[in-house]
Design an enzyme around this catalytic site. Sequence first.
Site, short mmCIF file in Angstrom:
data_model
loop_
_atom_site.label_atom_id
_atom_site.label_comp_id
_atom_site.label_asym_id
_atom_site.label_seq_id
_atom_site.Cartn_x
_atom_site.Cartn_y
_atom_site.Cartn_z
N THR A 141 -3.64 0.23 -3.27
CA THR A 141 -4.02 -0.94 -3.03
C THR A 141 -4.00 -2.08 -3.93
OG1 THR A 141 -5.07 -2.08 -1.87
CG2 THR A 141 -6.05 0.21 -3.02
N ASP A 191 -10.41 -1.78 -4.70
CA ASP A 191 -11.99 -1.99 -3.34
C ASP A 191 -12.15 -0.48 -3.24
OD1 ASP A 191 -9.83 -1.00 -1.71
OD2 ASP A 191 -10.15 -2.73 -0.28
N ASP A 208 -6.15 -4.24 -4.38
CA ASP A 208 -7.60 -4.78 -3.78
C ASP A 208 -8.02 -4.33 -4.64
OD1 ASP A 208 -7.11 -6.64 -2.00
OD2 ASP A 208 -7.78 -5.22 -0.45
N ASP A 231 -8.15 2.83 1.28
CA ASP A 231 -8.75 4.41 1.90
C ASP A 231 -8.98 3.94 3.44
OD1 ASP A 231 -9.11 1.19 3.26
OD2 ASP A 231 -11.08 0.67 3.15
N ARG A 272 -10.53 -9.15 0.52
CA ARG A 272 -11.77 -9.36 1.97
C ARG A 272 -12.90 -9.01 1.95
NH1 ARG A 272 -8.32 -7.69 5.51
NH2 ARG A 272 -7.50 -10.27 6.14
N GLY A 290 -0.82 -0.61 3.14
CA GLY A 290 -0.58 -2.00 3.18
C GLY A 290 0.04 -1.66 1.69
N ARG A 320 1.28 0.55 9.60
CA ARG A 320 -0.18 1.58 10.13
C ARG A 320 0.00 2.02 11.44
NH1 ARG A 320 -3.49 -1.34 6.47
NH2 ARG A 320 -2.03 -3.65 5.86
#
Length: 320
Positions: A126, A130, A128, A103, A172, A11, A72
């Site tokens: 990213t 995360d 996120d 990741d 998410r 992303g 992707r």
Amino acid sequence: MKRIAVLTSGGDAPGMNACIRAVVRTALAEKMDIYGIERGYAGLINGEINRMSTRSVSDVIHRGGTFLKTARCPEFKDIEVQRRAADALNAFGIEGLVVIGGDGTFRGAKDLSDNCGVKVVGIPGTIDNDMGYTDFTVGFDTAVNTVLGAINNIRDTMRSHDRVALLEVMGRHCGDIALYAGVAGGAEHILVPEMPYNLDDIIKSIKKSALRGKVSNLIILAEGAGDRQEIIDYIQKHGDVIVRVVDIGYIQRGGSPNMQDRILAARFGSKAVELLRDDSESCAVGIRDNKVITVPFNEVDKVKKKFDEKLYSISRILSL
């Protein structure tokens, strides 16, 4: 090492272009040849590789997305596909690779390094936030501020109509966008996948605030914290209020990167090139306590993301 390449994968995130710019211009300053790979790992295996100059990254530092594009590439899990990627790099005489992404991007980098002997440095890009080994990822701060801008606008409308707003944000598995934007935006309720919550308690809080004359409430929902429609239906049924949902979607991933992400991109991109210049072992760069760090790829996943429960606790107190 004299010839390297850079790609973006997964992303997109604000600051990726600033990262590419830092990699390209640092490489050129080090008298290294630098190549850009379009469309991530998919472009790598298809040979979409072009030499870059200082002009290639002019007028990009303020732009969102990634001008190298991203895609992707699930087939990259196949070792034969990884070997094709390594062959493509060898065909151009490229000795090292900088990858910018999350990741999934890092797993591909580790496989390329472990299975094909390619020297790779990963930059965490990213929204996120995360990835547990680093305090912050490129794109997170800008995404939070984008959400914060939406909160400021939503407040005006909800206050005008005496309504409850539920704003769903990305996250998410990690609730950092919801947490940081919720605290900064004064949200009454923040729902994240890391922390349990009770909808009845939220309803009681909404009713209690109404008795004090508070006519609007804002709920921030990280997408991984529950089904949005089920939450809305329950609150409306049992709370006797109107809930309006706002999903800002991909708007969180776009836009001009802010100062924080541009500086982070500059530090990460510069460090990545220095590591390849020195022929260092494959690794990821990150930031911890405002210091740029390096972590071997095989240790990146071992560092679990820690949710800031203290900040979450503060948010509960401030929302009273």
